[in-house]
Design an enzyme around this catalytic site. Structure first.
Site, short mmCIF file in Angstrom:
data_model
loop_
_atom_site.label_atom_id
_atom_site.label_comp_id
_atom_site.label_asym_id
_atom_site.label_seq_id
_atom_site.Cartn_x
_atom_site.Cartn_y
_atom_site.Cartn_z
N SER A 1 0.81 -1.21 0.00
CA SER A 1 0.00 0.00 0.00
C SER A 1 0.85 1.27 0.00
O SER A 1 1.63 1.50 -0.90
CB SER A 1 -0.97 -0.04 1.17
OG SER A 1 -1.88 1.03 1.08
N HIS A 2 0.71 2.06 1.05
CA HIS A 2 1.36 3.36 1.13
C HIS A 2 2.75 3.28 1.76
O HIS A 2 3.41 4.30 1.93
CB HIS A 2 0.48 4.28 1.97
CG HIS A 2 0.06 3.61 3.24
ND1 HIS A 2 -0.89 2.62 3.28
CD2 HIS A 2 0.52 3.73 4.50
CE1 HIS A 2 -1.01 2.18 4.52
NE2 HIS A 2 -0.18 2.83 5.27
N ASP B 1 -2.07 6.71 -3.47
CA ASP B 1 -0.96 6.03 -2.80
C ASP B 1 -0.33 4.94 -3.67
O ASP B 1 -0.63 4.82 -4.85
CB ASP B 1 -1.42 5.44 -1.47
CG ASP B 1 -2.31 4.23 -1.65
OD1 ASP B 1 -3.05 4.18 -2.65
OD2 ASP B 1 -2.25 3.31 -0.82
N ASP C 1 -0.61 1.74 -4.16
CA ASP C 1 -1.42 0.79 -4.93
C ASP C 1 -2.72 1.41 -5.44
O ASP C 1 -3.57 0.70 -5.99
CB ASP C 1 -1.71 -0.47 -4.11
CG ASP C 1 -2.50 -0.17 -2.86
OD1 ASP C 1 -2.36 0.94 -2.30
OD2 ASP C 1 -3.27 -1.05 -2.41
N ASP D 1 -5.38 2.92 -3.94
CA ASP D 1 -6.70 2.87 -3.30
C ASP D 1 -6.97 4.07 -2.38
O ASP D 1 -8.11 4.33 -2.04
CB ASP D 1 -6.94 1.54 -2.57
CG ASP D 1 -5.88 1.22 -1.54
OD1 ASP D 1 -4.93 2.03 -1.38
OD2 ASP D 1 -5.99 0.16 -0.90
N ARG D 2 -5.92 4.81 -2.01
CA ARG D 2 -6.15 5.97 -1.14
C ARG D 2 -6.23 7.26 -1.96
O ARG D 2 -5.77 7.30 -3.10
CB ARG D 2 -4.99 6.12 -0.15
CG ARG D 2 -4.95 5.02 0.87
CD ARG D 2 -3.90 5.32 1.93
NE ARG D 2 -3.99 4.31 2.98
CZ ARG D 2 -3.48 4.44 4.19
NH1 ARG D 2 -2.82 5.54 4.50
NH2 ARG D 2 -3.61 3.50 5.09
N LYS E 1 -11.25 0.33 -1.52
CA LYS E 1 -11.33 1.78 -1.65
C LYS E 1 -10.67 2.16 -2.97
O LYS E 1 -9.92 1.37 -3.55
CB LYS E 1 -10.70 2.47 -0.45
CG LYS E 1 -9.27 2.08 -0.18
CD LYS E 1 -8.88 2.53 1.22
CE LYS E 1 -7.51 2.01 1.58
NZ LYS E 1 -7.45 1.41 2.90
#
Ligand code: G1P
Ligand code: ZN
Length: 542
Positions: free
Chosen positions: A113-114, A277, A279, A281-282, A376
């Protein structure tokens, strides 16, 4: 061609209930480590035989070799087909979409992720089920059980595939289909939003800055925002994905998206700013010299979603994670739609979305999404904002101030105390839990506690209970402080302290957020005995 290999490198440390495995990249690179997790996933879901999986990741270091390994293992385990993004790339929401749209049996998504990427940074893998969402706890618990008893894994002995070629290739008995990572996702967005209206907005001179942070959304933003909607090519920055995200921290918040903040948070800034981010999703949303907190963004989207074609019939309901501010609840109550409060983590929204009880969901941690996928979705939030702006033709600041005047303002901030020794963080939480029943009526830094509890979630769809999801303190006047430990960190423990206060006095709607929350912050620090962490101030404030 198929080889059975004795499993080595036990997978320690995956917390039960987490939807995947996130570790230092070097840990993942140990012989057999990734393999053990992948085989455990296949074992946990009753084998891979004749199944179809989506495979892709955010392009971070080790993404490519990991995908080759996963494909060879899927083939050895008898899978029928693997759908892979070209170059091994897929944003998390695009992977979720492919899993659903192609009617597959699930997918393996590679990302931390982030978190930063690179040989000395983080890597991760998670399994999403056929609904496109992160595996629910029942499945992740089975995966953990399998990781403890795994004895061997299967892998075909084959040369690496060329994943740069769109089309089908054979790997053992399995078909590997390489697809354009953007095309299906862009087509889905076109069904939800009024692209003509957004195109007209850009044509009218509306300006944008989107920061892809050298992560996965670069190609998506270029294709959709620039090539399809006509934004200036220079409006997408850091658009080329890099294995180390350019050495940055691909987390779209004011701390890590500093360059974007510098460009947008001035009176000379563009009309709209956003970032996503690692990947994809944010999201973070900005207007000219105007920061939109994720909780406020969720509330504004809830109040205005009907302006976009995909939501023109209205929303069934809105769901937020417990620490997210209550701003969207106020909108839901005014609109007469349902609102739900779930534990932290996107997987808890899945049942509500599948059951059609919630349409839009969000978390304070820069996550927003809807029932179009089961993750998300950063670019989705950007496009919904753009659609709303194209309809309302007001600035972001005007929309936000209208919103506060209508619903009141939930001042909100999250304070993170990072990398504290785990035993100290545990002691702080234990201390809070021990005194929960005594807190009512006590004063901390002049604030009186009116109630205290630990959040426990009863899923209204499947009836399951998730306990110990964070300690809540309620104060006189409607303010709230929430305490929980992060479940996603890879170093020590992170204490998250969430502060919130509702303000409805029209004269007090435009205060500085931290100043407005200072009394609650001081009370929260005193109540949890922050000194136990050895710290006095947070590392990150969002
Ligand atoms: C964090 C966020 C949470 C989000 C998760 C995955 O988890 O706080 O809202 O769902 O990352 O992106 P935490 O580290 O707090 O457990
Ligand atoms: Zn992410």
């Amino acid at each position: 061609m198929k080889t059975d290999t004795i499993a080595t490198a036990p997978i320690e440390g995956q917390a039960p209930g987490t939807s995947g495995l996130r570790k230092k990249t070097r840990v993942f690179m140990q012989p057999g480590y990734l393999e053990n997790f992948v085989q455990s996933v296949f074992n946990a879901i009753g084998g891979a035989a004749d199944k179809t999986f989506v495979v892709g990741g955010d392009g971070r270091y080790f993404n490519k070799p990991a995908i080759q390994t996963i494909l060879k293992m899927a083939a050895a385990n008898g899978a029928a087909r693997a759908i892979v993004g070209r170059g091994g790339l897929l944003s998390t929401p695009a992977a979720s979409n492919l899993i659903r749209q192609r009617g597959t049996d699930g997918g393996l998504i590679l990302s931390a992720s982030h978190n930063p990427g690179g040989l000395d940074e983080d890597f991760g893998i998670k399994f999403n089920t056929a609904n496109g969402g992160p595996a629910p706890e029942g499945v992740t618990d089975c995966i953990v059980t399998e990781t403890k008893r795994i004895e061997r894994y299967s892998i075909v002995d084959a040369t690496d595939l060329d994943l740069g070629l769109i089309g089908e290739q054979q790997l053992g008995g399995m078909v590997v289909e390489v697809v354009d990572p953007v095309a299906d996702y862009a087509a889905l967005m076109q069904t939800l939003f009024d692209f003509d209206k957004i195109r007209a907005l850009f044509a009218s001179g509306f300006t944008l800055r989107f920061d892809a942070m050298h992560a996965i959304t670069g190609p998506y933003a270029k294709a959709i925002l620039v090539n399809t909607l006509g934004a200036d090519p220079a409006s997408v920055m850091n658009a080329v994905p890099r294995e180390d995200f350019g050495g940055g921290h691909p987390d779209p918040n004011p701390t890590w998206a500093k360059d974007l903040m510098g460009l947008v948070m001035t009176d000379l800034g563009p009309d709209f700013g956003a970032a996503s981010d690692g990947d994809g999703d944010r999201n973070m949303i900005l207007g000219r010299n105007c920061y939109v907190s994720p909780s406020d963004s969720l509330a504004v989207l809830t109040a205005n979603a009907h302006l976009a074609p995909g939501y023109a019939d209205g929303l069934a309901g809105v769901a937020r994670s417990m620490p997210t501010s209550l701003a969207c609840d106020r909108v839901a109550e005014a609109m007469g739609i349902a609102h739900f409060e779930t534990p932290t983590g996107w997987k808890f929204f899945g049942n509500l979305l599948d059951a059609g009880r919630a349409t839009i969901c969000g978390e304070e941690s820069f996550g927003t999404g809807s029932d179009h996928v089961r993750e998300k979705d950063g670019l989705w939030a950007v496009l919904l904002w753009l659609n709303i702006l194209a309809e309302r033709r007001q600035s972001v600041a005007e929309i936000l101030s209208d919103h506060w005047k209508t619903y009141g303002r939930n001042y909100y901030s999250r304070h993170d105390y990072e990398a504290i020794p785990k035993d100290k963080a545990d002691a702080l939480m234990a201390g809070l839990r021990d005194k929960l029943s005594d807190l009512k009526g006590q004063g901390f830094a002049g604030q009186i506690v009116t109630g205290a509890d630990e959040f426990s979630y009863h899923d209204p769809v499947d009836g399951s209970t998730s306990a110990r999801q964070g300690v809540r303190l309620f104060f006189e006047g409607g303010a709230r402080a929430v305490f929980r430990l992060s479940g996603t960190g890879t170093e020590g423990a992170t204490l998250r302290m969430y502060l919130e206060r509702l303000e409805t006095d029209p004269d007090n709607l435009f205060l500085d957020t931290q100043a407005a929350l200072a009394p609650i912050r001081d009370a929260a620090k005193e109540a949890c005995d922050i000194g136990l962490t050895g710290r006095d101030a947070p590392d990150v404030v969002t």
